[in-house]
Design an enzyme around this catalytic site. Structure first.
Site, PDB file in Angstrom:
ATOM      1  N   CYS A  60       0.839  -1.195   0.000  1.00  7.81           N
ATOM      2  CA  CYS A  60       0.000   0.000   0.000  1.00  7.81           C
ATOM      3  C   CYS A  60       0.883   1.258   0.000  1.00  7.81           C
ATOM      4  O   CYS A  60       1.479   1.580  -1.016  1.00  7.81           O
ATOM      5  CB  CYS A  60      -0.989  -0.040   1.149  1.00  7.81           C
ATOM      6  SG  CYS A  60      -2.480   0.905   0.785  1.00  7.81           S
ATOM      7  N   HIS A  65      -3.538  -4.997   0.539  1.00 10.30           N
ATOM      8  CA  HIS A  65      -2.927  -5.517   1.769  1.00 10.30           C
ATOM      9  C   HIS A  65      -2.960  -7.045   1.782  1.00 10.30           C
ATOM     10  O   HIS A  65      -3.912  -7.636   2.314  1.00 10.30           O
ATOM     11  CB  HIS A  65      -3.694  -4.997   2.995  1.00 10.30           C
ATOM     12  CG  HIS A  65      -3.445  -3.558   3.283  1.00 10.30           C
ATOM     13  ND1 HIS A  65      -2.391  -3.130   4.043  1.00 10.30           N
ATOM     14  CD2 HIS A  65      -4.118  -2.450   2.907  1.00 10.30           C
ATOM     15  CE1 HIS A  65      -2.420  -1.808   4.126  1.00 10.30           C
ATOM     16  NE2 HIS A  65      -3.457  -1.369   3.450  1.00 10.30           N
ATOM     17  N   GLU A 111      -1.405  -9.062   3.557  1.00  9.92           N
ATOM     18  CA  GLU A 111      -1.238  -9.662   4.897  1.00  9.92           C
ATOM     19  C   GLU A 111      -2.562 -10.113   5.516  1.00  9.92           C
ATOM     20  O   GLU A 111      -2.584 -11.006   6.357  1.00  9.92           O
ATOM     21  CB  GLU A 111      -0.512  -8.701   5.846  1.00  9.92           C
ATOM     22  CG  GLU A 111      -1.268  -7.450   6.282  1.00  9.92           C
ATOM     23  CD  GLU A 111      -1.097  -6.261   5.338  1.00  9.92           C
ATOM     24  OE1 GLU A 111      -0.866  -6.476   4.131  1.00  9.92           O
ATOM     25  OE2 GLU A 111      -1.216  -5.107   5.805  1.00  9.92           O
TER      26      GLU A 111
END
Ligand code: GLN
Length: 538
Positions: free
Chosen positions: A379, A505, A507
């Site tokens: 990001c 994102h 993650e």
């Protein structure tokens, strides 16, 4: 109808209720049940979207674009749940819904009260989420005794009364402190906490006792007697080294067995082989690799919860242990990159908001590019790597994001609203899952093994396509775009061991048994860098 498990907390906060809820979810899934986990947060904010990462930790984003409590991250990592807006309610959101109904006249002029209006709204939210699941786990935030959590506890009490004790159980997570001076475990805080709970009409069925040392049998009997809980349901929740051990620890203590017994559910066999295998690898890595995370919330590791876990998963996928070096971006800005980045094998610049630390992160990206150190920009980390490239390689020295320089002559990143030429998004964020198409033969394609992917977003600024051609001409590769071609989602650099930035994102989607491909490959590349002996020297 779903069976309910309510989880409350006592004595102090931060005992790990979220991990406990997630672990119970894991155990029940391992026994073949369909599980849903929901978090009820007592604060008045409508969602945690605008709360400071320092105060609240990471904001976890769901596929449907809800900004939620970080415990939902644990739920997703421990179970197969794909959470949505309904998995997290705050008191603020409940009140807002009730007030909106009142304004619409839905209550036909009646007096709107905490009981029954707020509690009914809570019960509706809990029931709606439990629909379709065998077991609905509901974690109630806060600590028993807080004013804020009372309506949630009251709603849970009523719900148990409605569905019957055989269909709803209460688990209370409490603390058994160890007093060093006298070398003893103490049960009094637990007794008081349960007393508090019973005074509002809730009798816990199971106690999870968080302790540093195992609770001896006679102490369990004593706790049981004082708290009106059967001895077998006094469960030790001893500190463990890795959070992923918690489900196995609970299983050893018989927690899943007791839950199934109390809820009258069939005792299917428990299958945890894959989980155990993951833990084995986690505990016995073949080697270590050091990743430098350049951020600005590094003092407070909860702000990067999912990121940390995703790195651990990516490590295990390579049989490696990941050591994280937290680096304050402002230190790099002040001292230059070589000192703070000394000893790291890969550099990760995560998401972030606001100007502080931005130039330090840009320097980190430049350093990674020049020194050929694997770089993963997420990001903001992708935006800054692109800006760095525009400045240094494409020679657009004043390149910036309008977030940091609204008057920038070269706004390589700017707001969605400006991009679309309308106010559709009200200047707000692009949130939740968006599809992305990858370029064949790219590093991203190699990682995913697929050309169509979907990842979660949370940002306001976008790559300005007016700069697409000049940056491409200078060597930036755009390897992921939205299917409509509007958004640049992934950039990469050639002639570099591994340099990738993504606007989303990743993650949030990594799981222990399904590590995220980008984290897996980034860790792999960082380890290859270590093998070359090319760690950064101060
Ligand atoms: N601040 C940037 C934006 O709003 C990046 C956000 C992020 O990293 N999550 O676009």
């Amino acid at each position: 109808m779903a069976k309910y498990i309510f989880i409350t907390g006592g004595v102090v906060s931060s005992l790990g209720k979220g991990i406990a809820a997630a672990s119970i979810g894991r155990l029940l899934e391992s026994r073949g049940f369909k599980v849903s986990i929901q978090k009820l947060d007592p604060y008045i904010n409508v969602d945690p979207g605008t709360m400071s990462p320092f105060q609240h930790g990471e904001v976890f984003v769901t596929d449907d674009g809800a900004e939620t409590d970080l415990d939902l991250g644990h739920y997703e990592r421990f179970t197969s749940q794909i959470s949505g807006r309904g998995n997290n309610y705050t008191a603020g959101r409940i009140y807002l819904q009730v007030i909106e109904k009142e304004r619409r006249g839905d209550y036909l002029g009646g007096t709107v009260q905490v009981i029954p209006h707020i509690t009914n709204e809570i019960k509706d939210a809990v029931k709606a989420q439990g629909r379709g699941a065998d077991v609905a786990i509901v974690e109630i935030g806060g600590t028993v005794g807080d004013i804020e959590s009372l309506p949630f506890l009251e709603a849970a009490r009523q719900l148990q009364l409605e569905v019957g004790r055989a269909n709803a159980v209460f688990i209370h997570l409490t603390l058994i402190p160890f007093i060093r001076a006298s070398h003893e475990l103490k049960t009094k805080p637990t007794q008081h906490s349960v007393k508090e709970l019973r005074s509002i009409g809730i009798q816990p069925d199971i106690l999870l006792c968080r302790t540093e040392y195992p609770v001896p049998r006679d102490m369990k009997a004593k706790i049981g007697l004082f708290c009106n809980v059967s001895e077998e349901a006094v469960i030790t929740a001893k500190d463990v080294e890795h959070i992923y051990e918690v489900p196995l620890y609970f299983a050893q203590e018989g927690l899943d067995y007791i839950l199934l017994k109390y809820l009258g559910l069939p005792l299917h066999e428990r299958r945890m082989e894959k989980w155990e295998e993951f833990l084995e690898k986690l505990k016995h890595p073949e080697d270590m690799v050091t990743i430098g995370i350049v951020g600005k919330y590094t003092q407070y590791e909860d702000s990067y919860k999912s990121l940390r876990e995703a790195l651990i998963h990516g490590g295990v996928a390579n049989r490696l242990g990941v050591r994280i070096k937290w680096i304050e971006a402002e230190d790099i800005d002040r001292e230059g990159p070589a000192g703070p980045l000394a000893g790291v094998h890969g550099i990760l610049v995560p998401g972030g908001f606001g100007e502080r630390g931005v130039e330090g992160k840009i320097k980190a990206a430049a350093f990674a590019r020049q020194q050929k150190i694997p770089y993963f920009g997420i990001c903001l980390g992708m935006q800054l790597a692109s800006i760095e490239f525009a400045r240094s390689v494409a020679k657009l020295e004043t390149a910036n994001s309008t977030e940091f320089d609204p008057q920038s002559p070269h706004p390589v990143f700017y707001k969605l609203r400006d991009l679309l030429g309308d106010d559709t998004y009200g200047g707000n964020m692009r949130l939740g899952r968006c599809a992305c198409v990858l370029t064949e033969g790219s590093r991203a394609h190699a990682a995913y093994g697929d050309l169509q992917i979907g990842e979660r977003h949370r940002h306001r600024y976008e790559f300005n396509k007016a700069y697409l051609e000049p940056l491409k001409a200078a060597g930036l590769e755009v390897t992921g775009i939205s299917p409509d071609g509007k958004f640049v989602e992934i950039v990469e650099l050639k002639d570099h061991p591994w340099f990738l930035g993504c606007q989303f994102h990743p993650e949030f989607k990594s799981r222990p048994l399904n590590p995220h491909p980008l984290f897996r490959d980034f860790v792999k590349a960082s380890y290859a860098n270590k093998a070359k002996g090319e760690t950064v020297r101060a």
